[in-house]
Design an enzyme around this catalytic site. Structure first.
Site, PDB file in Angstrom:
ATOM      1  N   SER A  27      47.484 -27.009 -13.411  1.00 30.24           N
ATOM      2  CA  SER A  27      47.309 -25.562 -13.274  1.00 30.24           C
ATOM      3  C   SER A  27      47.449 -24.843 -14.614  1.00 30.24           C
ATOM      4  O   SER A  27      47.341 -23.625 -14.680  1.00 30.24           O
ATOM      5  CB  SER A  27      48.328 -25.002 -12.272  1.00 30.24           C
ATOM      6  OG  SER A  27      49.635 -25.407 -12.615  1.00 30.24           O
ATOM      7  N   ASN A 114      59.739 -25.831  -8.018  1.00 28.68           N
ATOM      8  CA  ASN A 114      59.417 -25.055  -6.812  1.00 28.68           C
ATOM      9  C   ASN A 114      60.074 -23.675  -6.827  1.00 28.68           C
ATOM     10  O   ASN A 114      59.434 -22.667  -6.537  1.00 28.68           O
ATOM     11  CB  ASN A 114      59.808 -25.829  -5.561  1.00 28.68           C
ATOM     12  CG  ASN A 114      59.041 -27.128  -5.434  1.00 28.68           C
ATOM     13  OD1 ASN A 114      58.085 -27.362  -6.177  1.00 28.68           O
ATOM     14  ND2 ASN A 114      59.444 -27.982  -4.495  1.00 28.68           N
ATOM     15  N   THR A 159      30.414  15.981   8.552  1.00 29.00           N
ATOM     16  CA  THR A 159      30.729  14.912   9.511  1.00 29.00           C
ATOM     17  C   THR A 159      29.381  14.247   9.784  1.00 29.00           C
ATOM     18  O   THR A 159      28.338  14.932   9.759  1.00 29.00           O
ATOM     19  CB  THR A 159      31.334  15.442  10.834  1.00 29.00           C
ATOM     20  OG1 THR A 159      30.377  16.298  11.449  1.00 29.00           O
ATOM     21  CG2 THR A 159      32.620  16.227  10.597  1.00 29.00           C
ATOM     22  N   LYS A 287      16.866   8.224 -16.469  1.00 32.99           N
ATOM     23  CA  LYS A 287      18.004   7.805 -15.653  1.00 32.99           C
ATOM     24  C   LYS A 287      19.350   7.954 -16.357  1.00 32.99           C
ATOM     25  O   LYS A 287      19.501   7.668 -17.521  1.00 32.99           O
ATOM     26  CB  LYS A 287      17.848   6.324 -15.245  1.00 32.99           C
ATOM     27  CG  LYS A 287      16.768   6.060 -14.242  1.00 32.99           C
ATOM     28  CD  LYS A 287      17.032   6.695 -12.884  1.00 32.99           C
ATOM     29  CE  LYS A 287      18.158   6.026 -12.156  1.00 32.99           C
ATOM     30  NZ  LYS A 287      17.731   4.889 -11.346  1.00 32.99           N
ATOM     31  N   ASN A 289      22.926   6.585 -14.848  1.00 40.90           N
ATOM     32  CA  ASN A 289      23.479   5.919 -13.671  1.00 40.90           C
ATOM     33  C   ASN A 289      25.013   5.971 -13.623  1.00 40.90           C
ATOM     34  O   ASN A 289      25.658   5.783 -14.646  1.00 40.90           O
ATOM     35  CB  ASN A 289      23.035   4.455 -13.652  1.00 40.90           C
ATOM     36  CG  ASN A 289      21.525   4.324 -13.546  1.00 40.90           C
ATOM     37  OD1 ASN A 289      20.881   5.138 -12.869  1.00 40.90           O
ATOM     38  ND2 ASN A 289      20.961   3.343 -14.213  1.00 40.90           N
ATOM     39  N   GLU A 294      30.038   2.905  -9.188  1.00 44.09           N
ATOM     40  CA  GLU A 294      29.302   1.823  -8.507  1.00 44.09           C
ATOM     41  C   GLU A 294      30.046   0.496  -8.634  1.00 44.09           C
ATOM     42  O   GLU A 294      30.162  -0.275  -7.683  1.00 44.09           O
ATOM     43  CB  GLU A 294      27.910   1.657  -9.119  1.00 44.09           C
ATOM     44  CG  GLU A 294      26.940   2.764  -8.785  1.00 44.09           C
ATOM     45  CD  GLU A 294      25.629   2.544  -9.536  1.00 44.09           C
ATOM     46  OE1 GLU A 294      24.691   1.999  -8.926  1.00 44.09           O
ATOM     47  OE2 GLU A 294      25.543   2.899 -10.729  1.00 44.09           O
ATOM     48  N   TYR A 321      57.929 -26.100   0.154  1.00 45.66           N
ATOM     49  CA  TYR A 321      56.856 -25.992  -0.829  1.00 45.66           C
ATOM     50  C   TYR A 321      55.759 -27.017  -0.556  1.00 45.66           C
ATOM     51  O   TYR A 321      56.029 -28.163  -0.230  1.00 45.66           O
ATOM     52  CB  TYR A 321      57.406 -26.218  -2.250  1.00 45.66           C
ATOM     53  CG  TYR A 321      56.299 -26.187  -3.291  1.00 45.66           C
ATOM     54  CD1 TYR A 321      55.858 -24.984  -3.830  1.00 45.66           C
ATOM     55  CD2 TYR A 321      55.658 -27.363  -3.683  1.00 45.66           C
ATOM     56  CE1 TYR A 321      54.818 -24.962  -4.748  1.00 45.66           C
ATOM     57  CE2 TYR A 321      54.612 -27.336  -4.602  1.00 45.66           C
ATOM     58  CZ  TYR A 321      54.200 -26.133  -5.124  1.00 45.66           C
ATOM     59  OH  TYR A 321      53.160 -26.104  -6.019  1.00 45.66           O
ATOM     60  N   GLN A 326      49.921 -23.762  -5.315  1.00 46.45           N
ATOM     61  CA  GLN A 326      49.412 -23.594  -6.673  1.00 46.45           C
ATOM     62  C   GLN A 326      48.157 -22.714  -6.662  1.00 46.45           C
ATOM     63  O   GLN A 326      47.826 -22.074  -7.664  1.00 46.45           O
ATOM     64  CB  GLN A 326      49.099 -24.973  -7.267  1.00 46.45           C
ATOM     65  CG  GLN A 326      48.618 -24.949  -8.687  1.00 46.45           C
ATOM     66  CD  GLN A 326      48.725 -26.326  -9.321  1.00 46.45           C
ATOM     67  OE1 GLN A 326      49.819 -26.821  -9.546  1.00 46.45           O
ATOM     68  NE2 GLN A 326      47.600 -26.952  -9.588  1.00 46.45           N
ATOM     69  N   LYS A 329      47.747 -18.451  -7.475  1.00 45.07           N
ATOM     70  CA  LYS A 329      47.764 -17.694  -8.735  1.00 45.07           C
ATOM     71  C   LYS A 329      46.444 -17.022  -9.074  1.00 45.07           C
ATOM     72  O   LYS A 329      46.414 -15.843  -9.441  1.00 45.07           O
ATOM     73  CB  LYS A 329      48.198 -18.611  -9.875  1.00 45.07           C
ATOM     74  CG  LYS A 329      49.675 -18.910  -9.753  1.00 45.07           C
ATOM     75  CD  LYS A 329      50.113 -20.081 -10.573  1.00 45.07           C
ATOM     76  CE  LYS A 329      51.361 -20.668  -9.989  1.00 45.07           C
ATOM     77  NZ  LYS A 329      51.180 -21.298  -8.648  1.00 45.07           N
TER      78      LYS A 329
HETATM   79  N1  ARG Z   1      52.155 -25.812 -10.752  1.00 40.82           N
HETATM   80  C1  ARG Z   1      52.901 -25.718  -9.555  1.00 40.82           C
HETATM   81  C2  ARG Z   1      52.490 -24.468  -8.786  1.00 40.82           C
HETATM   82  O1  ARG Z   1      51.840 -23.663  -9.334  1.00 40.82           O
HETATM   83  C3  ARG Z   1      54.366 -25.645  -9.859  1.00 40.82           C
HETATM   84  C4  ARG Z   1      55.245 -26.204  -8.779  1.00 40.82           C
HETATM   85  C5  ARG Z   1      54.966 -27.624  -8.621  1.00 40.82           C
HETATM   86  N2  ARG Z   1      55.936 -28.289  -7.860  1.00 40.82           N
HETATM   87  C6  ARG Z   1      55.756 -29.547  -7.493  1.00 40.82           C
HETATM   88  N3  ARG Z   1      56.691 -30.112  -6.834  1.00 40.82           N
HETATM   89  N4  ARG Z   1      54.640 -30.195  -7.770  1.00 40.82           N
HETATM   90  O2  ARG Z   1      52.800 -24.270  -7.648  1.00 40.82           O
END
Ligand code: ARG
Length: 467
Positions: A27, A114, A159, A287, A289, A294, A321, A326, A329
């Site tokens: 990630s 976690n 309306t 034009k 715009n 928009e 978890y 992941q 995000k």
């Molecule tokens: N990169 C992971 C996330 O965004 C971090 C937590 C990972 N924990 C694990 N036990 N693999 O959630």
């Protein structure tokens, strides 16, 4: 580090991670955005560990100095992000150990990625919510000021997008303002549930070290530690709440955008947007715009998408978890960026709206917008409302045939439909008379609009920063 895998968790592994799997599960390409909050959380964690005697003061200081240097490397763009190190947390921890040696390996005592990642996102969201709130406040202030300035400006109210009754432009702007008040309240309410600290939940069950979660919570400015460790590492409600707030806000901004787009058209011709918020066409020289509204209207869709993505991400997830999380995000980051930029665009643009007052006024005169006022006038003279409705309907039909507004007819013309109509009818048939007569709280009368604008300012001042 394991001999076989070169990974911090590799002790039990006998072969390296498949190269594609390493990329697929990493990630760091996107969660490096959490670096500042990750370091902030680690500094608080190390401080707490020293406070309870798990680290010595020297170890704590070495860790904090190392992390502070890493922060500098990241800010200067000198940090070497590594995909094999998977995520922001392990990248920073590995760099710390590079720099300070064995002490760096002690930082992760009593925590897990976690609870670490859940803490980082909450710190990140809290920072972003504060930036977003500031833009929302700026937009609301500009809108209230414009509403107060345009309290006497008359436009048609609609309306079914058909001319209904005259309203004041200030009143219309204060309707937008009410939408934003609710959004503001929702944002601050969401912030309360963001500001709870998962750290100390460790992987899922808590930790055997004598940690003091109140110390960490206080160091990080959280209101309190999360109550339950299983919930703390798995809860993403706050992300769903934020994207719900964002979806409703963008829905509101899309409605305002739609009106702005309509109003700038030659057919409505109610407002001008300064050139800096518009672009031209490469083929049609005439034009101009309204790109900004928009685009805001268009961006609403992606924010709804993020809400759906997060709801679906969490659906049916067993405690605690799961790696699925992941995926929280990217939708969250994009929602934050989109909301912030759309609010900035609106906060810059709204105070610059130039109403074309004559054109609005003319539009309100067309379309028999004072027909209800004529009916109310007849009722005040003793005619039953249903009969009054019928009489006015006939007057409108006559007006359509003769191309005359009610206020343009002579008394004799009006009296064809009811002998009850007298010379004083013209007071109620004017647009000014019509709006001024709606003189109660929530009504469109200019005095009411000015009073409502001043109440809105006071309420905003009381609400802002009220987290
Ligand atoms: N990169 C992971 C996330 O965004 C971090 C937590 C990972 N924990 C694990 N036990 N693999 O959630």
């Amino acid at each position: 580090m394991s001999q076989a895998t070169n990974q911090s968790w590799g002790g039990r592994f006998s072969e390296p991670t498949d190269a594609f799997v390493a990329r697929f599960t990493a990630s760091v390409t996107f969660d490096q955005r959490l670096a500042r909050q990750d370091i902030q959380g680690s500094i608080a964690h190390a401080t707490m560990l020293a406070r309870v005697g798990v680290l010595t003061d020297d170890e704590r200081d070495t860790i904090i100095n190392g992390l502070t240097e890493i922060q500098g490397e990241i800010e200067r763009g000198e940090f070497n992000w590594s995909i094999p190190l998977e995520d922001v947390h392990m990248n920073i921890e590995a760099r710390l150990t590079d720099k300070i040696g064995i002490t760096g390996k002690k930082l992760h005592t009593g925590r897990s990625r976690n609870d670490q990642v859940a803490t980082d996102i909450r710190l990140f969201m809290r920072d972003e919510i504060d930036v977003i709130e500031a833009e929302l406040v700026r937009l609301r202030e500009g809108m209230i000021e414009l509403a107060d300035r345009e309290a006497d400006t008359i436009m048609p109210g609609f309306t079914h997008l058909q001319t209904a009754q005259p309203v004041t432009f200030g009143h219309h702007l204060l309707a937008w303002q009410e939408m934003l008040t609710r959004d503001h309240e929702r944002l601050l309410d969401c912030r309360k549930r963001v500001n709870v600290m998962p750290l100390g939940a460790a992987a899922l069950a808590g930790t055997t070290y004598p940690i003091d979660r109140h110390v960490t919570a206080e160091l990080l400015g959280f209101d309190r530690p999360a109550e339950n460790s299983l919930d703390a590492v798995s809860d993403r409600d706050f992300a769903i709440e934020f994207t719900s707030f964002a979806s409703i806000l963008l829905m509101h901004l899309s409605r305002m955008s739609e009106e702005l787009v309509l109003w700038t058209s030659a057919q409505f011709d109610f407002i001008d947007l300064p050139d800096r918020f518009c672009t031209g066409s490469s083929i049609m020289p005439q034009k101009k715009n309204p790109d900004v509204p928009e685009l805001v209207r268009g961006k609403t869709g992606r924010v709804y998408g993020h809400l759906m993505a997060l709801l679906t991400l969490m659906k049916s997830q067993p405690l605690a978890y799961n790696k699925d999380n992941q995926e929280d995000k990217e939708p969250l980051f994009d929602a934050v960026d989109t909301v912030r930029d759309c609010l900035k665009a609106f906060a810059d643009m709204v105070p610059a709206i130039e109403p074309k007052k004559d054109s609005m006024y003319e539009a309100a005169r067309r379309g028999f917008s004072t027909a209800t006022d004529l009916a109310d006038y007849l009722v005040r003279k003793g005619v039953a409302f249903r009969d009054a409705h019928e009489i006015v309907g006939q007057s409108v039909a006559y007006g359509l045939k003769t191309k005359k507004d009610l206020s343009e007819m002579t008394l004799e013309e009006l009296q064809q439909f009811s002998a009850t109509i007298g010379q004083d009818v013209f007071e109620v048939l004017t647009l000014e008379g019509s709006v001024a007569a709606r003189n109660h709280i929530g009504g469109t009368a200019p005095d009411q609009v000015r009073a409502a604008a001043s109440r809105a300012s006071e309420a905003l001042a009381a609400l802002k920063g009220d987290a």
